[in-house]
Motif scaffolding. Structure first.
Motif, PDB file in Angstrom:
ATOM      1  N   UNK A   1     -33.347  30.043 -11.649  1.00 33.73           N
ATOM      2  CA  UNK A   1     -34.654  30.448 -12.207  1.00 33.73           C
ATOM      3  C   UNK A   1     -34.311  30.115 -13.740  1.00 33.73           C
TER       4      UNK A   1
ATOM      5  N   UNK B   1     -36.367  29.465 -18.259  1.00 39.92           N
ATOM      6  CA  UNK B   1     -37.566  29.271 -19.065  1.00 39.92           C
ATOM      7  C   UNK B   1     -37.346  28.123 -20.074  1.00 39.92           C
TER       8      UNK B   1
ATOM      9  N   UNK C   1     -31.929  31.479 -16.720  1.00 44.84           N
ATOM     10  CA  UNK C   1     -31.583  32.908 -16.933  1.00 44.84           C
ATOM     11  C   UNK C   1     -30.965  33.560 -15.789  1.00 44.84           C
ATOM     12  N   UNK C   2     -31.110  33.118 -14.633  1.00 48.58           N
ATOM     13  CA  UNK C   2     -30.532  33.533 -13.412  1.00 48.58           C
ATOM     14  C   UNK C   2     -29.134  33.456 -13.504  1.00 48.58           C
ATOM     15  N   UNK C   3     -28.507  32.306 -14.120  1.00 44.66           N
ATOM     16  CA  UNK C   3     -27.058  32.277 -14.254  1.00 44.66           C
ATOM     17  C   UNK C   3     -26.545  32.610 -15.700  1.00 44.66           C
ATOM     18  N   UNK C   4     -27.457  33.070 -16.506  1.00 44.55           N
ATOM     19  CA  UNK C   4     -26.863  33.807 -17.742  1.00 44.55           C
ATOM     20  C   UNK C   4     -26.800  32.616 -18.552  1.00 44.55           C
TER      21      UNK C   4
ATOM     22  N   UNK D   1     -32.140  42.769 -11.236  1.00 43.46           N
ATOM     23  CA  UNK D   1     -30.842  42.574 -10.365  1.00 43.46           C
ATOM     24  C   UNK D   1     -30.380  43.797  -9.670  1.00 43.46           C
TER      25      UNK D   1
ATOM     26  N   UNK E   1     -38.054  37.363  -7.100  1.00 42.49           N
ATOM     27  CA  UNK E   1     -39.406  36.940  -7.871  1.00 42.49           C
ATOM     28  C   UNK E   1     -40.731  37.191  -6.882  1.00 42.49           C
TER      29      UNK E   1
ATOM     30  N   UNK F   1     -38.296  34.319 -23.406  1.00 43.24           N
ATOM     31  CA  UNK F   1     -36.829  34.353 -22.663  1.00 43.24           C
ATOM     32  C   UNK F   1     -36.250  35.682 -23.130  1.00 43.24           C
TER      33      UNK F   1
ATOM     34  N   UNK G   1     -36.110  37.760 -19.820  1.00 47.63           N
ATOM     35  CA  UNK G   1     -35.334  37.428 -18.825  1.00 47.63           C
ATOM     36  C   UNK G   1     -33.952  38.187 -18.884  1.00 47.63           C
TER      37      UNK G   1
ATOM     38  N   UNK H   1     -23.685  36.330 -11.327  1.00 46.42           N
ATOM     39  CA  UNK H   1     -23.353  37.620 -12.384  1.00 46.42           C
ATOM     40  C   UNK H   1     -23.442  38.867 -12.007  1.00 46.42           C
TER      41      UNK H   1
ATOM     42  N   UNK I   1     -18.847  35.596 -15.882  1.00 44.31           N
ATOM     43  CA  UNK I   1     -19.489  34.164 -16.245  1.00 44.31           C
ATOM     44  C   UNK I   1     -17.996  33.062 -15.826  1.00 44.31           C
TER      45      UNK I   1
END
Lengths: 204, 235, 412
Positions: A156, A158, A184-187, B54, B63, C12, C15, C226, C231
Motif C-alpha cells: 500500500x 501514496x 509506506x507498507x514496506x517503508x 501495525x 485497512x 504521506x 502513513x 518491517x 529493512x
C-alpha cells in the motif's frame, strides 16, 4: 513523528497569507473552463530514495523514474484519475557476507510499479497539486551464492506532487514535476524530479 | 446601561450578525463551521479508510473501509446539530452532537460536543465476540472559506465512558471514564462536478483505543496513531 | 493555495508508524553479583511464594509472585503486566538479586536490586528451608533505565504458590512474545526463547515455515515485513528464498538471524528448562517433515534427561488431512486447533481452541475426560486471563503476557 506540531504549523501557514485571496463563497471564477476533458501526462526523471536505511553498509539511492497519469478534468478545480509507471528505489552490493554456509558476495535491486488513484487541484494557471492513494508492485532482484531470485509483492502507498506547466499548443504542454512516491507498507519512498508532457486526449 | 444589559445587547448583535452571514451561506458543507440557516440540512455519503497501526493489526486487516453517512442541520441562534453513522458490518458507530458556530469574514469557528454509541460483533468460525461502548467527543472546529473551497480543522478529545465485551459466555465490562486520546481532522469541502460537492480529508487520532480496532483486543497502554482518509459526496 | 499543499503533504506523514523504543536498563547483573555464589536448587525453590508488597506498590501492586524461572528469579504482578527478571547470588548467608523490571503494556523499564538478609530469612532459605508467613523479607530498590530515581522495595512472604493437580502450561507466544511489546530480543528468535522462562513461561509456541530449499525456519508472517525484520530489500515470503539467501540478506528486528527450526529446538533443549514446545505449522511446511524433526528432538531430550514435550500444531483442516495421510500419524504428538471431531480423528494430545470462544467448560471437560489436554490461545487481556484461570478448566494458556498468566495462576 511530530505530527501534531506539523499539523498546527500547517494550519497556521495555511490560514495566514491565504486569507488575502479569500472571496465570498458564491462568487465563481469567470475564467474557469466549463467543460470536461481527459488529460494524459507522461513524465521521466531522476528519483532519490529518501527513506531511512539503517544498515552497516551503503546503498545507492539514485534511480530513474517514469510515469503516466490519466486525469479527468471536470468543470471545477478538483480532478481525478489514475497513475502508473516505474521507479527504482535503491540498489546495493555486499562483499564477503558471512553465513553458516560460508561467505558470499550479494547484491540487491529494489524497484516498483505504482498503481494509484490520484486527485489533483490546479492552484494557479501553471501550478497543480496532486495526491494519490493506492499502492506499488515492489520487486526485489537479489543475488547471493551465484543465484538470482526475483520476487514481487504489492505494498500500500501514496503519492504527492506539485507541477509547473508551460503550454506549447492548444492541447500540449511541457513542464516539470516534483513528486513523492511512498510504498509506506514496506517503508520505501523516493523523491522524484521529472520532465513532464501533458496531452489533452479528449474533451467534451 | 447596566453591564448585564450591555453584554446581552452585544451578544444579540453578534448572533444577528452571524445569522445574517448564515443566511447568505448556500454552498453545502458538513465540516465547515459557519452558522447555518435554521433547519437547512446537508447530507454527505462517502467512505472512510482507517489504517490500524501495525502494532495492533500485525499482518491481519490493517485497512478497513467503512461507509460514512453524515448529516448537518442548522438551528436558531447559530446552533447546529450533526449526526454521523460509520458502518462497517462488524463495527458500527453512531454519533450525534450539538455545536455553536460563529463566522467572522472567511473564518468560522465552532464548539460542540458529540456523544457516540458503537458496537461490533464477530461470530465467524473461531470467534464468538462482541463489544460495545459509549464515547464522548468534545470538539472545536476552525474553518477558512477560500471562495469555492473551504478548509476545516477539527480537534476533539476521545473520552471513553463505558465499554463491555463478550467472549463466548465470558464478559468483561468497564465504566471507568478516561481520556483515551485526541484526534485532528482536516477536511476540504469544494465543488467537484456540476453541482455536486465533495469532501476530502484526513483524520489523525492519537489514542489508546480506537473503536474500529476493537477485535484486536489491544493491550497497549500507550497512544498509537490511527490515520483515516475521508472521501464523501455532498448531496 | 498553500492549504492544499499542506493537506497533501499530510497524506504521506499519516502513513508513518510511530514506533516506540524501550530503553535497555543500564545494569549488568553478572558484574553486580561478581563474587557471590550460585544459589542451590533447593534455595531457589524455597524462596518461591506469594509476597505482600509493603513498599514498591507503584511497580508491583499489593501482591506479587516470586518464582524461580530457569536460571533466573522473576517477580510477577498484575499491575501493567509488570515483571522483574533477576539474577541471584549468595554471600555471607544473604541472598542478593540484580536485574531489570518492565511494565509490558507500556514502555517503562528500569533497574532492580534487592536482597534477603541473613536474619530476614536468607540463612534459612540457603539451607533450603521454606519460611513461615512473614519469615522472609526482600528489601531493595528500583529505579529508571539509567538507575536514577530509585524507590524502595519491601516484599514480605505470605504463602506458597498455588499448585494444581497437574502442571499448568504457561506457553509464551512466538518464543516469548511479540515485537510490538518491545522485548529485548525479536519474536521467534533463538535469543528470545532463552528469555521466555524469565517472563513466566514453561513452554513456547513457535511458527514454522519452509524456505525455498526445504529448510524449516521460524517466522510468523506470511510475507517478510518491517514488523518482523530490518529493512533488507527482500519482499515476499521466506518460502521465496533459500536459507542461504535469507542469511545473506535478512536480519530480524533486533539484528538476529531467522533461526532454523533445528537451531531453535537445540537452543530450547540445551539452554533452557522449558518443558513444552508447540510447533505452529504454517502452510508451506509438510507435517511429515515436522514429525521427523519432532522424533529426533524427542530422542535428544530423552538422552539428555530433559522433560520436554514437542507437539505439532494443526491450525486448519488442510493440516489435519495432511496428518491423516501419514501412515504412522498416531505416533505423533499433535495439537489440534480445529473442531472436536478432528481432535478425535487425529487422536490429538491437545485441543487448542481460540480464547475468543470463551471458557467452553462443558466441551473442555468432555475432551479432558478422553485423556487429552486443552490449551486456549492467544489470550492477552488481563481481565480475561484472570477470568479464564478462575472460571475455566484449561490445562494451559498461550499468551504474549506469560507473566500475567503466571501471576493469576500462582496467586490462586
Amino acid at each position: 513523528m511530530k505530527a501534531p506540531a506539523f499539523i498546527f504549523l500547517a494550519l497556521l501557514l495555511a490560514a495566514g497569507p491565504a486569507h488575502l485571496h479569500a472571496r465570498p463563497s458564491r462568487v465563481e471564477d469567470p475564467d474557469r473552463p466549463r467543460g470536461s476533458s481527459l488529460v494524459l501526462t507522461l513524465g521521466i526523471g531522476y528519483a532519490r530514495y529518501v527513506m531511512p536505511y539503517d544498515a552497516p553498509f551503503a546503498i545507492d539511492r539514485n534511480g530513474v523514474v517514469a510515469s503516466g497519469r490519466l486525469l479527468w478534468h471536470p468543470d471545477h478545480r478538483l480532478r481525478f484519475g489514475v497513475e502508473s509507471g516505474w521507479t527504482r528505489f535503491y540498489t546495493y552490493e555486499l562483499r564477503g557476507v558471512e553465513t553458516t554456509f560460508g561467505a558470499t558476495d550479494a547484491s540487491l535491486s529494489l524497484s516498483a510499479v505504482p498503481l494509484l488513484a490520484v486527485f489533483s487541484m490546479q492552484i494557479h494557471d501553471a501550478i497543480t497539486l496532486f495526491a494519490g492513494a493506492g499502492g506499488y508492485f515492489v520487486r526485489s532482484h537479489a543475488t547471493s551464492f551465484g543465484t538470482t531470485v526475483d520476487v514481487t509483492r504489492f505494498s500500500q502507498g501514496w503519492m504527492a506532487a506539485i507541477s509547473w506547466d508551460y503550454p506549447l499548443t492548444e492541447g500540449v504542454g511541457v513542464g516539470t514535476e516534483l513528486k513523492w512516491y511512498g510504498a509506506t507498507e514496506f517503508g520505501d519512498g523516493v523523491l522524484a524530479l521529472q520532465l513532464r508532457v501533458p496531452l489533452a486526449v479528449s474533451g467534451w | 446601561m447596566q453591564p448585564m444589559l450591555r453584554h446581552m445587547f452585544l451578544l444579540t448583535a453578534l448572533l444577528l450578525n452571524a445569522s445574517f452571514l448564515a443566511a447568505q451561506e448556500a454552498a453545502p458543507a458538513i465540516y465547515y463551521p459557519a452558522p447555518r440557516a435554521a433547519w437547512s440540512t446537508d447530507v454527505s455519503i462517502g467512505l472512510r479508510v482507517l489504517t490500524v497501526p501495525r502494532a495492533i493489526a500485525e499482518e491481519e486487516i490493517n485497512k478497513a473501509p467503512a461507509v460514512d453517512v453524515q448529516i448537518a442541520m442548522g438551528l436558531p441562534w447559530q446552533f447546529a446539530v450533526d449526526g454521523r453513522m460509520v458502518l462497517q458490518y462488524v463495527t458500527n458507530h453512531f454519533r450525534a452532537g450539538l455545536r455553536w458556530t460563529y463566522r467572522f469574514g472567511p473564518l468560522s469557528a465552532g464548539i460542540g460536543d458529540d456523544a457516540a454509541f458503537w458496537f461490533g460483533f464477530f461470530d465467524f468460525e473461531g470467534f464468538d465476540n462482541s463489544m460495545s461502548g459509549w464515547i464522548n467527543y468534545p470538539n472545536l472546529s476552525l474553518g477558512w472559506d477560500f471562495g469555492d473551497v473551504r478548509l476545516t480543522a477539527r480537534g476533539e478529545a476521545i473520552y471513553l465512558m463505558s465499554q463491555r465485551s463478550l467472549a463466548g459466555e465470558n464478559e468483561v465490562s468497564s465504566t471507568k471514564n478516561r481520556i483515551a486520546g485526541g484526534a485532528l481532522t482536516l477536511v476540504l469541502e469544494q465543488p467537484f462536478w456540476h453541482d455536486t460537492h465533495a469532501l476530502l480529508g484526513v483524520r489523525l487520532a492519537w489514542t489508546k483505543f480506537h473503536y474500529q480496532s476493537w477485535f484486536a483486543f489491544s493491550t497497549f497502554d500507550r497512544r498509537l496513531l490511527f490515520s483515516e482518509l475521508l472521501f464523501g459526496l455532498l448531496l | 493555495m498553500k492549504y492544499a499543499a499542506l493537506i497533501f503533504l499530510l497524506m504521506f506523514f499519516v502513513a508513518c508508524e510511530d514506533e516506540v523504543a524501550v530503553p535497555v536498563p543500564e545494569i549488568d547483573p553478572d558484574a553486580e553479583l561478581a563474587g557471590t555464589g550460585a544459589l542451590s536448587d533447593a534455595a531457589l525453590e524455597a524462596l518461591e511464594g506469594v509476597y505482600e508488597v509493603v513498599d514498591g506498590q507503584s511497580l508491583l501492586g499489593r501482591e506479587a509472585v516470586v518464582k524461580r524461572t530457569g536460571r533466573t528469579v522473576s517477580i510477577f504482578t498484575d499491575r501493567d503486566a509488570g515483571y522483574c527478571v533477576l539474577s541471584s547470588g549468595e554471600a555471607d548467608s544473604s541472598i542478593l538479586f540484580a536485574g531489570y523490571w518492565r511494565k509490558q503494556t507500556g514502555t517503562e523499564t528500569g533497574v532492580f536490586r534487592a536482597q534477603i538478609g541473613a536474619e530476614r530469612g536468607g540463612r534459612g532459605l540457603l539451607r533450603g528451608q521454606r519460611s513461615a508467613a512473614g519469615g522472609t523479607i526482600i528489601l531493595g530498590d528500583f529505579g529508571n533505565a539509567t538507575g536514577k530515581g530509585t524507590r524502595p522495595i519491601q516484599l514480605v512472604y505470605r504463602r506458597p504458590l498455588y499448585s494444581g493437580e497437574s502442571p499448568f502450561l504457561i506457553v509464551a507466544h512466538r518464543a516469548g512474545g511479540r515485537n510490538s511489546d518491545q522485548l529485548p530480543a525479536s519474536e521467534n528468535s533463538a535469543e528470545l526463547v532463552r528469555l521466555a522462562e524469565g517472563f513466566g513461561a514453561n513452554g513456547v509456541e513457535i511458527d514454522v515455515q519452509l524456505s525455498a530449499d526445504g529448510v524449516p525456519v521460524i517466522y510468523h508472517d506470511a510475507d517478510m515485513n518491517l514488523r518482523l525484520n530490518e529493512k533488507s530489500g527482500l519482499v515476499g515470503s521466506v518460502s521465496d528464498y533459500t536459507i542461504a539467501q535469507l542469511e545473506s540478506f535478512v536480519r530480524l528486528k533486533n539484528g538476529e538471524r531467522i533461526p532454523t527450526l533445528k537451531r531453535m529446538l537445540a537452543t530450547i533443549l540445551r539452554q533452557t528448562t522449558l518443558r513444552f514446545v508447540w510447533l505452529d505449522s504454517k502452510a508451506s511446511v509438510p507435517v511429515a517433515m515436522l514429525r521427523e524433526i519432532q522424533r529426533s528432538y524427542e530422542d535428544s531430550a530423552r538422552i539428555l534427561g530433559r522433560d520436554l514435550t514437542i507437539v505439532i500444531g494443526l491450525p486448519d483442516q488442510a493440516k489435519v488431512e495432511e496428518l491423516l495421510r501419514m501412515p504412522d500419524y498416531r505416533s505423533a504428538l499433535v495439537l489440534c486447533e480445529t473442531d472436536l471431531e478432528s481432535v478425535r480423528r487425529t487422536d490429538a494430545e491437545i485441543w487448542a481452541p481460540r480464547w475468543t470462544l470463551g471458557t467452553q467448560n462443558e466441551a473442555v471437560a468432555e475432551v479432558q475426560a478422553e485423556g487429552r489436554r486443552v490449551i486456549t490461545w492467544t489470550l492477552d487481556q488481563a481481565e480475561y486471563i484472570q477470568q479464564f484461570i478462575r472460571d475455566g478448566r484449561f490445562n494451559g494458556i498461550l499468551s504474549n503476557y506469560p507473566s500475567l498468566v503466571a501471576y493469576y495462576y500462582y496467586v490462586q
